[in-house]
Scaffold this motif. Structure first.
Motif, PDB file in Angstrom:
ATOM      1  N   THR A 174       0.884  -1.397   0.064  1.00 26.89           N
ATOM      2  CA  THR A 174       0.228   0.166   0.046  1.00 26.89           C
ATOM      3  C   THR A 174       0.931   1.292   0.019  1.00 26.89           C
ATOM      4  O   THR A 174       1.948   1.378   0.609  1.00 26.89           O
ATOM      5  N   ALA A 199      -0.645   4.200   0.153  1.00 25.65           N
ATOM      6  CA  ALA A 199      -1.536   5.454   0.528  1.00 25.65           C
ATOM      7  C   ALA A 199      -1.190   6.053   1.896  1.00 25.65           C
ATOM      8  O   ALA A 199      -1.521   5.446   2.866  1.00 25.65           O
ATOM      9  N   GLN A 208      -5.798  -7.798  -6.296  1.00 23.69           N
ATOM     10  CA  GLN A 208      -5.528  -6.643  -5.231  1.00 23.69           C
ATOM     11  C   GLN A 208      -6.687  -5.757  -5.678  1.00 23.69           C
ATOM     12  O   GLN A 208      -7.152  -5.407  -6.527  1.00 23.69           O
ATOM     13  N   LEU A 209      -7.228  -5.225  -4.145  1.00 26.79           N
ATOM     14  CA  LEU A 209      -8.391  -4.410  -4.276  1.00 26.79           C
ATOM     15  C   LEU A 209      -8.017  -2.919  -4.812  1.00 26.79           C
ATOM     16  O   LEU A 209      -6.885  -2.523  -4.260  1.00 26.79           O
ATOM     17  N   THR A 210      -8.685  -2.456  -5.528  1.00 26.58           N
ATOM     18  CA  THR A 210      -8.401  -0.992  -5.919  1.00 26.58           C
ATOM     19  C   THR A 210      -8.503  -0.046  -5.040  1.00 26.58           C
ATOM     20  O   THR A 210      -9.918  -0.293  -4.212  1.00 26.58           O
ATOM     21  N   GLU A 211      -7.932   0.695  -4.631  1.00 25.16           N
ATOM     22  CA  GLU A 211      -8.418   1.923  -3.510  1.00 25.16           C
ATOM     23  C   GLU A 211      -8.095   3.250  -4.270  1.00 25.16           C
ATOM     24  O   GLU A 211      -7.213   3.243  -5.317  1.00 25.16           O
ATOM     25  N   ILE A 212      -8.365   4.190  -3.918  1.00 25.80           N
ATOM     26  CA  ILE A 212      -8.417   5.440  -4.113  1.00 25.80           C
ATOM     27  C   ILE A 212      -7.714   6.296  -2.847  1.00 25.80           C
ATOM     28  O   ILE A 212      -8.047   6.361  -1.929  1.00 25.80           O
ATOM     29  N   PRO A 213      -6.311   6.768  -3.194  1.00 24.69           N
ATOM     30  CA  PRO A 213      -5.690   7.123  -2.186  1.00 24.69           C
ATOM     31  C   PRO A 213      -6.335   8.628  -1.735  1.00 24.69           C
ATOM     32  O   PRO A 213      -6.969   9.200  -2.354  1.00 24.69           O
ATOM     33  N   CYS A 234     -13.302   0.031  -7.001  1.00 23.58           N
ATOM     34  CA  CYS A 234     -12.985  -0.088  -5.652  1.00 23.58           C
ATOM     35  C   CYS A 234     -14.150  -1.298  -5.013  1.00 23.58           C
ATOM     36  O   CYS A 234     -13.747  -1.744  -4.196  1.00 23.58           O
ATOM     37  N   VAL A 235     -15.262  -1.307  -5.615  1.00 27.04           N
ATOM     38  CA  VAL A 235     -16.165  -2.061  -5.173  1.00 27.04           C
ATOM     39  C   VAL A 235     -15.712  -3.679  -5.237  1.00 27.04           C
ATOM     40  O   VAL A 235     -15.761  -4.101  -6.203  1.00 27.04           O
ATOM     41  N   LEU A 270     -14.051   4.585  -8.439  1.00 27.90           N
ATOM     42  CA  LEU A 270     -15.059   4.281  -7.519  1.00 27.90           C
ATOM     43  C   LEU A 270     -15.754   2.863  -7.715  1.00 27.90           C
ATOM     44  O   LEU A 270     -15.959   1.953  -6.924  1.00 27.90           O
TER      45      LEU A 270
END
Lengths: 640, 327
Positions: A3, A5, A584-589, A574-575, A571
């Motif tokens: 990660t 973030a 790997q889950l997508t994330e928005i930093p 991310c779900v 978004l």
């Protein structure tokens, strides 16, 4: 570490909400009380150094001098003692006894409350029954009895008054501790290796302190009065020592010949207790968390709207309901929170429009602004229009708005337990909703209510109409709210996260029901949610909100398959997908911008992976991509 | 050897008799749960509200004690009925991450005070050691060490949850119980926390018990899954088996209910769903009243977990087959 973030720091900023001290001073009566009390305290503290005659020095030749006599501003008493000196020394004694008694009662009472509330069980039972016994006596009688046993004297009066006031502290503190004990941070402290004593002292006590202070501030006045009362009866201060009560008591016999001897201590008691009580009320208001949030102002019946937002409708309205550049702000102290930043959209008759966004995106405030349901203060509709049947809803009369609310335009909220009245049966609430809008006899309305409950598929509706909301499960309660929304044949139902609080299997039932009913009644539905799955299942079109702006709008299928705005795209990514595993889950930093400090350009720029300088320079406009799709991104065309 | 082994765990609240010898109501929260968690794996526990998953979690960390059954960790008994739990010792091995990050942080304490507690009381570190460790912990959860002197209300949900993770890590446990750790968070932030948790598991070779009602998250986060209904495990197996070849009709019902996923293999549920009464648990299968395939036998006897395929168990007399149709 995979990660990356690293959190954006939160800019330390003074909250716009006033602190306790400021709130206290805003309350003029409390400020007056504080100033009076400070004056009295100052006078009393410097008394030993003031050029005053000895309060106990008798001079029978100068007895009962009236006020403003030479050398004796407040006259003298029956033994020729200087009244001013006696009053000041007496106030000193009264205050010392009152405050000491308060501290003693607060310490013992709070300790009992803390132990009883925290440990519960037998200890709670034993301690609180003891407190109940103390409370079973009229307290002045109890105080008299205690003094009678201990013998008259100032110290004994102090004990008596402290003892009779213990229950107030014990009960208040115990009540708070019982709720605090079950809070998760107490469990967390326990798992951090803290023992019971440490938890009581370092976790619970700091959270109970405001309650103790409030109780102290409201009882100290009483305790001074009670001390005066005991002394008045001759059970407190013994001559030659005097407090305000005993001076008053001595003066009582001279009330005809020399009224000032009794009147002056009476007045001082009045001023002292009054100033303490005014201050106490102020302290309570300032420390009470419910009042801090601004509940002291009763919210207006509708959201305050600026003249600009009330302007008459120009041109033809689109669809059933049209929103044009709606701007809702919250004015908290000196700060402005721009919650809704000019979204424009419309809803067609019979259509389901989804509004999706994360917390703080302004989706709920948008929905609440439509019918002026945002609490004012602090909410203000600054500009824009909400157009229904060619009327601007922000500008219509209160009467017309009341007619529309719950009538042609109905709401369903997230938590039916807090929107349904706990003291009325669900049938009665439906009847009330119908009779507010239609001319119906109670009997007819009741019958219709039962029909409505059947319509929302509540089994055994006839019997269920007679139950109270808490007797129904969450899913059944939400069905009742739906029935209430349907009661007056709505044109548009605004549903604000109606299934978020429900279990997944119940959610499936409620969604299915909403869909069926909407089709049967041909009503439009505005569905506010944070869940893309729900949007896909329910909606025809969807609008995506971010930081109060509409960033993208279009038909659901197209938008979900080929999102044009980077926020929508990320978004959706991310779900977590229940049908397949992503490595790997997508994330928005990062975090969304704070609405009291919005950037000039694109609000998503700080979290966007394709940001350019151009994005930050100027506001990005919502751009039409096709007939039905719009997006607020300078690269949107390249994506489609 | 299993990291954690639970045998026939039961938790009942209330009960007993009052002064007049009348029976008092008794809630059956957990009704005989057996589970084993292998070292280093993530076991997901799925279920709806009231199924007993949070009670189970609280028993595992010692906040509740079981009415019946045993909990073994690394072969050593952690907790048994009528035995006082040594919470201090247990907390050094098992830690808990709460659902609501804001209510699990004391509003009147700084982050430094909150994170120092486990270091001081569980790990017995002195001041200088603690200072060093606090910085490390903050770095591990991607927060700046300047944040240490802030109060919880100054943090967003995602940041507060990372502080919750740091507090759990401070105790240097082997096993973390995560009770709906991301359900209070927005999707974009949820992924930040989940990815962080995955990375930390690698780094500190942790074992997770992950409780959630969000099937999407469970599918993507867990190695194995146990499905709970009304205080019992009705199905358990690898995440892949559970999501692709569910055997218990309740599991299928859960999958069908996910909005937008378009499984929909069972007929839609009737509106008169009867949920079991926790005061009077039914004699037979508790899902029978809601089950489209229930037969007379289901009402009479309660099915035990039986192996359907290797490593895939379900408690059902008439399980679904691979094509999601009944045998």
């Amino acid at each position: 570490m995979t990660t990356t973030a690293v959190s954006t720091p939160i800019i330390p900023k003074r909250s716009g909400r006033a602190g306790p001290l400021k709130l206290l001073f805003r309350n003029q009566l409390a400020a007056f009380g504080l100033i009076m009390l400070l004056l009295i305290l100052l006078l009393v503290l410097i008394t030993p150094w003031l050029p005053l005659p000895d309060p106990d020095a008798t001079a029978l030749s100068k007895r009962l001098l009236p006020i403003f006599s030479e050398g004796h501003w407040l006259g003298t008493d029956q033994l020729g003692r200087d009244m001013l000196s006696r009053i000041l020394w007496g106030t000193r004694v009264s205050l010392a006894v009152g405050i000491t008694a308060t501290l003693v009662a607060a310490s013992i009472g709070s300790l009992i409350g803390l132990l009883a509330g925290y440990f519960g069980g037998y200890l709670d039972g034993t301690l609180m029954r003891g407190i109940d016994m103390l409370m079973a006596f009229p307290y002045i009688l109890l105080a008299l009895a205690i003094v009678a046993v201990l013998g008259p004297g100032l110290m004994n009066a102090l004990y008596a008054i402290a003892i009779v006031n213990i229950p107030f502290f014990a009960r208040n503190v115990r009540g708070v501790v019982v709720t605090l004990r079950n809070r998760e941070f107490v469990d967390a402290a326990r798992l951090s290796g803290k023992g019971d004593v440490r938890i009581l002292v370092s976790e619970i006590l700091p959270n109970v302190m405001p309650v103790i202070v409030i109780t102290m501030s409201t009882t100290v006045g009483w305790m001074i009065l009670e001390t005066a009362g005991l002394s008045f009866l001759g059970l407190g201060a013994q001559p030659p020592q005097a407090d305000l009560g005993s001076i008053l008591g001595e003066g009582r016999r001279l009330i005809i010949n020399a009224p000032h001897v009794a009147t002056i201590p009476g007045l001082v008691i009045f001023i002292l207790v009054m100033s303490i009580n005014l201050l106490g009320d102020g302290v309570r208001d300032a420390l009470d968390p419910r009042l801090k949030a601004g509940a002291l102002h009763r919210p207006a019946a509708r959201t305050k709207a600026m003249p600009e937002a009330k302007a008459a409708v120009v041109g033809q309205q689109k669809g059933l309901l049209e929103v044009r550049a709606l701007r809702t702000e919250f004015h908290v102290g000196h700060e402005i929170h721009q919650a809704v930043n000019s979204p424009s959209f419309h809803i067609e008759p019979g259509e389901c429009l989804g509004i999706i966004g994360e917390s703080g995106s302004g989706k709920s405030v948008t929905a609440m602004s439509l019918l002026g349901l945002v609490a004012s203060p602090p909410g203000v509709i600054m500009a824009g229009q909400v157009i229904y049947k060619n009327e601007n809803l922000a500008g219509v009369s209160d009467e017309r708005l009341r007619q529309l609310r719950g009538g042609e335009l109905a709401y369903i909220f997230q938590d039916p337990l807090s929107t349904l009245h706990p003291l009325f049966t669900v049938g009665d609430q439906l009847v009330e909703a119908m009779r507010a809008h239609q001319r119906l006899s109670y009997r007819d309305a009741w019958q219709k209510a039962v029909q409505l409950l059947e319509q929302v598929r509540i089994p055994n509706a006839k019997e269920r109409a007679k139950v109270y909301p808490h007797q129904l499960s969450g899913g059944m309660r939400q069905r009742v709210s739906i029935a209430m929304a349907l009661a007056n044949e709505p044109q548009l139902i605004i549903a604000d996260e109606p299934t978020t609080a429900l279990d997944v299997t119940v959610q499936a039932q409620i969604l299915r029901l909403l869909n069926q009913l909407r089709r049967e009644q041909n009503a439009s539905l505005m569905f506010i949610t944070h869940d893309f799955g729900v949007v896909a299942e329910m909606c025809d079109r969807v609008a995506v909100m971010y930081a109060g702006e509409l960033v993208e709008i279009g038909p659901v299928k197209e938008l979900l398959e080929n999102p044009a705005h980077p926020y929508t795209r990320r978004l959706i990514a991310c779900v977590p997908d229940v049908t397949k595993v992503q490595p790997q889950l997508t994330e928005i930093p990062g975090l969304p911008p704070q609405v009291n400090n919005l950037p000039v350009g694109c609000k998503f720029a700080d979290r966007c992976d394709q940001v350019t300088d151009r994005c930050r320079q100027a506001p990005v406009e919502l751009e039409a991509l096709t007939d039905e799709r719009q997006a607020r991104c300078i690269f949107a065309r390249e994506v489609l | 050897m299993s990291k954690l082994e639970i045998t026939d765990l039961v938790k009942r609240y209330g009960g007993g008799k009052n002064l007049l010898r009348q029976e008092l109501p008794m809630v059956h929260a957990v009704r005989g749960v057996s589970l084993d968690v292998k070292p280093g794996e993530i076991l997901g526990i799925v279920g709806e509200s009231g199924c007993g998953k949070s009670t189970l979690a609280k028993m595992l960390v010692g906040l509740e004690s079981p009415t019946e059954g045993r909990i073994l960790m690394d072969g050593v008994e952690l907790s048994a009925p009528r035995k006082k739990i040594n919470l201090k010792k247990l907390s050094q091995q098992v830690q808990y991450i709460f659902q609501d990050p804001n209510s699990s942080l004391n509003p009147r304490k700084t982050i430094r005070e909150i994170l120092s507690a486990p270091l001081k009381y569980l790990r017995g570190m002195d001041n200088t050691e603690r200072e060093q460790r606090l910085k490390e912990l903050m770095e591990k959860v991607n927060l700046r060490s300047e944040f240490l002197d802030r109060y919880p209300h100054e943090f967003s949900g995602g940041q507060a949850q990372r502080i919750g993770v740091a507090r759990a890590l401070a105790a240097e446990p082997d096993l973390l119980i995560l009770d709906e750790p991301v359900s209070a968070l927005d999707v974009s932030v949820q992924a930040q926390v989940l990815n962080l948790l995955k990375a930390l598991r690698q780094e500190f070779s942790l074992t997770y018990l992950f409780i959630s009602h969000d099937l999407g998250v469970v599918r993507n986060f867990c190695d194995r899954v146990a499905v709970m209904y009304f205080g019992r495990i009705v199905e358990r197996g690898t995440a892949d088996d559970i999501f692709r070849r569910p055997r218990h009709p309740y599991t299928q019902r859960l999958l069908d209910s996910v909005p937008g996923a378009a499984f929909e293999r069972l007929p839609p549920e009737s509106d008169a769903v009867i949920l079991p009464d926790p005061y009077h648990p039914p004699k037979g299968c508790s899902f029978a009243p809601r089950c489209p395939f229930a037969q007379a036998r289901c009402e009479e006897e309660s099915p035990e977990l039986t192996e359907m395929n290797p490593g895939h168990d379900a408690a059902c007399y008439y399980p679904l087959d691979d094509d999601h149709r009944r045998d």
